[in-house]
Scaffold this motif. Structure first.
Motif, mmCIF file in Angstrom:
data_model
loop_
_atom_site.group_PDB
_atom_site.id
_atom_site.type_symbol
_atom_site.label_atom_id
_atom_site.label_comp_id
_atom_site.label_asym_id
_atom_site.label_seq_id
_atom_site.Cartn_x
_atom_site.Cartn_y
_atom_site.Cartn_z
ATOM 1 N N MET A 168 -50.853 42.536 1.877
ATOM 2 C CA MET A 168 -51.034 42.882 3.287
ATOM 3 C C MET A 168 -52.511 43.192 3.554
ATOM 4 S SD MET A 168 -49.704 46.205 5.442
ATOM 5 C CE MET A 168 -51.024 47.188 4.714
ATOM 6 N N ILE A 169 -53.120 43.986 2.688
ATOM 7 C CA ILE A 169 -54.524 44.352 2.855
ATOM 8 C C ILE A 169 -55.407 43.108 2.796
ATOM 9 C CG2 ILE A 169 -56.462 45.602 1.808
ATOM 10 C CD1 ILE A 169 -54.373 47.682 0.853
ATOM 11 N N THR A 198 -40.593 38.756 3.402
ATOM 12 C CA THR A 198 -40.507 39.832 4.393
ATOM 13 C C THR A 198 -39.079 39.979 4.903
ATOM 14 O OG1 THR A 198 -42.795 39.490 5.116
ATOM 15 C CG2 THR A 198 -41.328 40.628 6.643
ATOM 16 N N ALA A 199 -38.456 38.856 5.252
ATOM 17 C CA ALA A 199 -37.074 38.893 5.744
ATOM 18 C C ALA A 199 -36.139 39.426 4.673
ATOM 19 C CB ALA A 199 -36.647 37.487 6.178
ATOM 20 N N GLY A 200 -36.333 38.971 3.435
ATOM 21 C CA GLY A 200 -35.491 39.442 2.342
ATOM 22 C C GLY A 200 -35.624 40.936 2.119
ATOM 23 N N LEU A 201 -36.839 41.445 2.168
ATOM 24 C CA LEU A 201 -37.061 42.883 1.988
ATOM 25 C C LEU A 201 -36.426 43.678 3.114
ATOM 26 C CD1 LEU A 201 -40.799 42.780 0.862
ATOM 27 C CD2 LEU A 201 -38.880 43.564 -0.534
ATOM 28 N N MET A 202 -36.566 43.192 4.347
ATOM 29 C CA MET A 202 -35.966 43.889 5.485
ATOM 30 C C MET A 202 -34.437 43.900 5.419
ATOM 31 S SD MET A 202 -38.352 42.756 8.724
ATOM 32 C CE MET A 202 -40.032 43.367 8.909
ATOM 33 N N GLY A 237 -46.122 44.122 4.992
ATOM 34 C CA GLY A 237 -46.278 45.503 4.557
ATOM 35 C C GLY A 237 -45.159 46.391 5.075
ATOM 36 N N TYR A 238 -44.773 46.179 6.328
ATOM 37 C CA TYR A 238 -43.688 46.963 6.919
ATOM 38 C C TYR A 238 -42.379 46.736 6.164
ATOM 39 C CZ TYR A 238 -40.195 48.551 10.303
ATOM 40 O OH TYR A 238 -39.142 49.184 10.898
ATOM 41 N N GLY A 239 -42.082 45.473 5.860
ATOM 42 C CA GLY A 239 -40.862 45.164 5.124
ATOM 43 C C GLY A 239 -40.856 45.783 3.745
ATOM 44 N N ASP A 240 -42.017 45.810 3.104
ATOM 45 C CA ASP A 240 -42.101 46.369 1.751
ATOM 46 C C ASP A 240 -41.916 47.884 1.766
ATOM 47 O OD1 ASP A 240 -42.642 45.908 -1.077
ATOM 48 O OD2 ASP A 240 -44.484 47.036 -0.740
ATOM 49 N N ILE A 241 -42.474 48.539 2.779
ATOM 50 C CA ILE A 241 -42.396 49.998 2.859
ATOM 51 C C ILE A 241 -41.002 50.473 3.274
ATOM 52 C CG2 ILE A 241 -43.250 52.028 4.121
ATOM 53 C CD1 ILE A 241 -45.968 50.548 4.288
ATOM 54 N N PHE A 246 -48.462 38.632 10.551
ATOM 55 C CA PHE A 246 -47.409 38.505 9.548
ATOM 56 C C PHE A 246 -47.756 39.249 8.258
ATOM 57 C CE2 PHE A 246 -46.550 34.895 12.376
ATOM 58 C CZ PHE A 246 -45.225 35.164 12.666
ATOM 59 N N GLY A 247 -49.034 39.559 8.069
ATOM 60 C CA GLY A 247 -49.421 40.444 6.976
ATOM 61 C C GLY A 247 -48.914 41.854 7.215
#
Length: 263
Positions: free
Chosen positions: A249-250, A171-175, A128-132, A123-124
């Motif tokens: 994420m890191i 994460t869901a919100g960013l996606m 990161g994926y959602g943020d990018i 989930f980390g």
């Protein structure tokens, strides 16, 4: 409980309840790695009361408007002002409430370090994926009912130990295209009924199986977790626009790797 144990766990709860790094993982791992005795249900409830107080006080102005408009919407049978956001918080809580009742015992039995490690890593990476990839084009007031359902279901996934309730909802919100601040603010508002439900469930268990209560430890834990939680929300929202979610994420990847290595 020793003073240092109380202080450390309260600070940890205040930080990890709102940062996307999983409070459950840290509160389980710290006593385990340091060989401390279990802090008990009463202390967990006190920490939840502290972080609940922090988020309510921080968003007191928004919550006042949301509550007033929500009652107006009940009378008028239409959305008024910030009643939409209030309904979003309520409906977004339903999935985790239902899931919690159905799988509570299963989740408790799944609190192994292996589950914590892999959840922290997986989930980390999603965070990161959602943020990018997220478009970051709208705020929490633009949420559609479909968005609310998706974020609500994501929040239910956070019952898996190590997921992070704040992390998965952000994460869901960013996606879904929310800004970092919008995703974080909605996640924090969503935490209010969830913390009430979690604290109430633990409190009910405490009433059924009462334990000796150290009132001084409970008072200190509540106060410290509230103060740290408030400061965490304040500085996290200010820093988000500059640093994003990648540092978290890191951190999660490193933490998960350390847990697996120790296993």
């Amino acid at each position: 409980m020793e003073f240092t144990h109380t202080l450390a766990l309260a600070i940890l709860q205040g930080l990890t309840e709102f940062l996307p790094i999983s409070s459950s993982a840290h509160l389980v791992l710290l006593p385990k790695f340091l060989g401390w005795e279990d802090q008990g249900v009463a202390f967990d409830v006190a920490l939840h009361v502290g972080t609940l107080s922090a988020v309510i006080f921080y968003f007191r102005s928004e919550l006042s408007k949301m509550t007033k408009d929500w009652f107006k919407s009940l009378v008028s049978f239409k959305l008024i002002g910030e009643s939409r956001l209030a309904w979003a918080v309520l409906f977004g809580t339903i999935p985790v409430g239902l899931a919690g009742l159905m799988v509570h015992d299963i989740v408790d039995n799944a609190r192994s370090t292996a589950v914590l490690a892999w959840s922290t890593i997986i989930f980390g990476l999603l965070l990161g994926y959602g943020d990018i990839t997220g478009k970051r084009a709208r705020n929490e007031y633009s949420l559609t009912w479909k968005d609310i359902v998706i974020i609500g279901i994501a929040q239910a996934v956070a019952l898996i130990p190590g997921t992070s309730r704040s992390g998965i909802t952000m994460t869901a919100g960013l996606m879904l295209g929310l800004t970092r601040e919008g995703a974080a603010r909605f996640s924090f508002l969503l935490s209010i009924p969830v913390i009430v439900l979690a604290g109430g469930l633990e409190g009910f268990g405490l009433l059924r199986h009462p334990e000796a209560v150290e009132w001084s430890a409970l008072a200190l834990g509540t106060l410290v977790s509230a103060l740290v939680g408030y400061l965490c929300i304040h500085f996290f929202l200010k820093a988000l626009q500059y640093m994003g979610m990648i540092p978290f994420m890191i951190y999660r990847l490193i933490l998960g790797g350390i847990i697996l290595w120790l296993l």
